[in-house]
Write a protein that holds these residues in place. Sequence first.
Motif, PDB file in Angstrom:
ATOM      1  N   SER A  13     -35.359 -22.538  21.246  1.00 34.06           N
ATOM      2  CA  SER A  13     -34.462 -23.349  22.064  1.00 34.06           C
ATOM      3  C   SER A  13     -34.647 -24.815  21.710  1.00 34.06           C
ATOM      4  CB  SER A  13     -34.729 -23.146  23.559  1.00 34.06           C
ATOM      5  OG  SER A  13     -36.033 -23.565  23.876  1.00 34.06           O
ATOM      6  N   SER A  14     -33.549 -25.557  21.858  1.00 36.86           N
ATOM      7  CA  SER A  14     -33.572 -26.988  21.578  1.00 36.86           C
ATOM      8  C   SER A  14     -32.405 -27.607  22.343  1.00 36.86           C
ATOM      9  CB  SER A  14     -33.432 -27.249  20.070  1.00 36.86           C
ATOM     10  OG  SER A  14     -32.200 -26.734  19.594  1.00 36.86           O
ATOM     11  N   TYR A  15     -32.138 -28.868  22.098  1.00 37.51           N
ATOM     12  CA  TYR A  15     -30.953 -29.453  22.718  1.00 37.51           C
ATOM     13  C   TYR A  15     -30.247 -30.355  21.712  1.00 37.51           C
ATOM     14  CZ  TYR A  15     -33.365 -33.943  23.479  1.00 37.51           C
ATOM     15  OH  TYR A  15     -34.015 -35.137  23.300  1.00 37.51           O
ATOM     16  N   PHE A  16     -28.973 -30.554  21.976  1.00 36.57           N
ATOM     17  CA  PHE A  16     -28.114 -31.394  21.155  1.00 36.57           C
ATOM     18  C   PHE A  16     -27.543 -32.469  22.064  1.00 36.57           C
ATOM     19  CE2 PHE A  16     -23.629 -32.146  19.879  1.00 36.57           C
ATOM     20  CZ  PHE A  16     -23.854 -32.773  18.665  1.00 36.57           C
ATOM     21  N   GLU A  17     -27.566 -33.739  21.638  1.00 35.39           N
ATOM     22  CA  GLU A  17     -27.138 -34.837  22.500  1.00 35.39           C
ATOM     23  C   GLU A  17     -25.995 -35.616  21.861  1.00 35.39           C
ATOM     24  OE1 GLU A  17     -30.239 -37.519  23.631  1.00 35.39           O
ATOM     25  OE2 GLU A  17     -29.055 -38.430  25.234  1.00 35.39           O
ATOM     26  N   LEU A  18     -24.969 -35.885  22.678  1.00 36.58           N
ATOM     27  CA  LEU A  18     -23.853 -36.732  22.276  1.00 36.58           C
ATOM     28  C   LEU A  18     -23.920 -38.037  23.070  1.00 36.58           C
ATOM     29  CD1 LEU A  18     -20.780 -34.304  22.166  1.00 36.58           C
ATOM     30  CD2 LEU A  18     -21.837 -35.458  20.218  1.00 36.58           C
ATOM     31  N   LEU A 357     -24.908 -21.888  23.949  1.00 38.99           N
ATOM     32  CA  LEU A 357     -25.186 -22.953  24.909  1.00 38.99           C
ATOM     33  C   LEU A 357     -25.476 -22.325  26.262  1.00 38.99           C
ATOM     34  CD1 LEU A 357     -22.432 -25.648  24.145  1.00 38.99           C
ATOM     35  CD2 LEU A 357     -24.730 -25.445  23.196  1.00 38.99           C
ATOM     36  N   ASP A 358     -26.502 -22.842  26.955  1.00 34.77           N
ATOM     37  CA  ASP A 358     -26.790 -22.266  28.283  1.00 34.77           C
ATOM     38  C   ASP A 358     -27.001 -23.321  29.371  1.00 34.77           C
ATOM     39  OD1 ASP A 358     -30.299 -21.294  27.725  1.00 34.77           O
ATOM     40  OD2 ASP A 358     -29.234 -23.187  27.458  1.00 34.77           O
ATOM     41  N   ILE A 417     -24.388 -36.827  26.865  1.00 33.56           N
ATOM     42  CA  ILE A 417     -24.354 -35.429  27.270  1.00 33.56           C
ATOM     43  C   ILE A 417     -25.352 -34.654  26.435  1.00 33.56           C
ATOM     44  CG2 ILE A 417     -22.876 -33.424  27.679  1.00 33.56           C
ATOM     45  CD1 ILE A 417     -20.466 -35.298  27.257  1.00 33.56           C
ATOM     46  N   LYS A 418     -26.223 -33.913  27.091  1.00 34.99           N
ATOM     47  CA  LYS A 418     -27.176 -33.047  26.394  1.00 34.99           C
ATOM     48  C   LYS A 418     -26.787 -31.589  26.605  1.00 34.99           C
ATOM     49  CE  LYS A 418     -31.146 -36.182  26.855  1.00 34.99           C
ATOM     50  NZ  LYS A 418     -32.506 -36.347  27.405  1.00 34.99           N
ATOM     51  N   PHE A 419     -26.855 -30.815  25.536  1.00 32.53           N
ATOM     52  CA  PHE A 419     -26.515 -29.400  25.589  1.00 32.53           C
ATOM     53  C   PHE A 419     -27.754 -28.591  25.221  1.00 32.53           C
ATOM     54  CE2 PHE A 419     -22.730 -31.761  24.454  1.00 32.53           C
ATOM     55  CZ  PHE A 419     -21.755 -31.243  25.298  1.00 32.53           C
ATOM     56  N   GLY A 420     -28.119 -27.647  26.075  1.00 35.24           N
ATOM     57  CA  GLY A 420     -29.219 -26.749  25.755  1.00 35.24           C
ATOM     58  C   GLY A 420     -28.759 -25.676  24.788  1.00 35.24           C
ATOM     59  N   ILE A 421     -29.467 -25.542  23.652  1.00 39.64           N
ATOM     60  CA  ILE A 421     -29.080 -24.622  22.580  1.00 39.64           C
ATOM     61  C   ILE A 421     -30.136 -23.546  22.453  1.00 39.64           C
ATOM     62  CG2 ILE A 421     -28.537 -24.380  20.141  1.00 39.64           C
ATOM     63  CD1 ILE A 421     -27.802 -27.335  20.117  1.00 39.64           C
ATOM     64  N   GLY A 422     -29.715 -22.286  22.514  1.00 34.26           N
ATOM     65  CA  GLY A 422     -30.583 -21.156  22.198  1.00 34.26           C
ATOM     66  C   GLY A 422     -30.172 -20.612  20.837  1.00 34.26           C
ATOM     67  N   ARG A 423     -31.139 -20.244  20.029  1.00 33.49           N
ATOM     68  CA  ARG A 423     -30.818 -19.787  18.674  1.00 33.49           C
ATOM     69  C   ARG A 423     -31.695 -18.602  18.302  1.00 33.49           C
ATOM     70  NH1 ARG A 423     -28.400 -21.194  13.981  1.00 33.49           N
ATOM     71  NH2 ARG A 423     -29.531 -20.797  12.040  1.00 33.49           N
ATOM     72  N   ALA A 424     -31.031 -17.512  17.897  1.00 37.78           N
ATOM     73  CA  ALA A 424     -31.759 -16.309  17.458  1.00 37.78           C
ATOM     74  C   ALA A 424     -32.218 -16.495  16.027  1.00 37.78           C
ATOM     75  CB  ALA A 424     -30.859 -15.078  17.547  1.00 37.78           C
ATOM     76  N   ALA A 425     -33.461 -16.084  15.750  1.00 38.59           N
ATOM     77  CA  ALA A 425     -34.009 -16.240  14.379  1.00 38.59           C
ATOM     78  C   ALA A 425     -33.459 -15.180  13.450  1.00 38.59           C
ATOM     79  CB  ALA A 425     -35.528 -16.162  14.445  1.00 38.59           C
TER      80      ALA A 425
END
Length: 425
Positions: A13-18, A357-358, A417-425
């Motif tokens: 998990s990580s986040y992306f910010e605009l 996104l969650d 705006i921050k978006f929580g990102i989940g990513r499957a390996a």
Amino acid sequence: MTEKTNPVPSFSSSYFELHLSNLKTGGNIRRFRLAHMKEEDGALVCAEGLTLRYTPTFVFDKMSVIPGDIMLGNGDGRRQYLVVSERAVNGPKNMQFAMYYYDTENVRGTFIICAEHVAYIHGGAYNYYNYIGGTCAALYNDRFFFGKGQRLYYGIPMIYKSWDYGARGCGYLDFVGDGGNIVGLEPFRDKIYIFREREICVLEVGADPLEFKLKKIPFVYGNILAKSVANSSEAIYFLTDQGLCAIDNAGKCIRIENADEREIDFSEPVSGVYFKHGYYASVCLKSGERVAYCYDVRHRMGRYIFQVCELIGANETLYFASQQNIYELCGKALPDWGECALTIEFSLGQDPEKTALDWIVVTGVGELNYTLESAEGGQVTGKGVCGKRMRLSRILRGDTFRLKLVPKDEDFRFSSIKFGIGRAA
């Protein structure tokens, strides 16, 4: 018997910010729309509201704002009205606009340019005489210039109240070809720019008309809209049926990027002015409403002000006219109709099958509603408070998303705006 086990998929998990200051298309941002929002000190805030300033008893459908006064006109009639001076006058028919000048004794006068004639107010007296008239005019190098049809008239230096073709230094230039009628005149960088419907020319003016030098500059952006030309002293802005353009410092015609003018119906009349740090125009949207459009020069972004704007003008104040009232644009207030909203389309730049996104966090101040859609068709709606994590009611997968933020009152402030990102390996 051997026990069989299945490996648990790894998930990071990580986040992306605009960041919302100086929004521009490109990179992760595919498109954005500022509906009744503007940038202020690194954040998006509510756009301006209207304060009632004048309710003239004079019925008007034309308005020209000059330093110290507002001139109103009524259809093709002869009646004009000075709002601040509270003075009605009878002049020539079909007022186009007003402009001021100073005579050789530094006494200020006002010209009222009409389609076929000109009236002037000088030293308190109102005068009317048979003059050229036209649709646009300018004072440059102590000469008066008029644009009328495909002809550019020029007067005698320092003599603004007579037009004698028998006198040396007075005359006209005819424009030929398919450039169309003259729709704007603007002095700029030691030249006068002549805007025709499909062509732009520049005129170098010497003391003798025989020394005048005229040339065309490259222009490939469609049809120039009458009354849209406005001079900032750093550039000349104008609208065409392809969008917002400008003459830059080097005298080159450029198409303005990030202007977001695609909602404007360019088949309807427009009028433009420059005020402080923005090009403002009264425009009709494709949806049918007449509102204000602004290109913010400091932040280089276009936006819409959803207050009714039938006529527009500026001196030390920016004025809107609607329903026979004249308003000052100032402060912050939610729009009279429509919504105050930020809509932004963006890409995460990751594998859409492995990315989801969650949650969302909007940094800033205020309560809001949001709608988030993925390009794959998923959608979630919700509400929340700036600074607090808003967990989505369902996880949205994909790479490209569209987010709409609608504040609940005019005191909001959106910084990022921050978006929580989940990513499957």
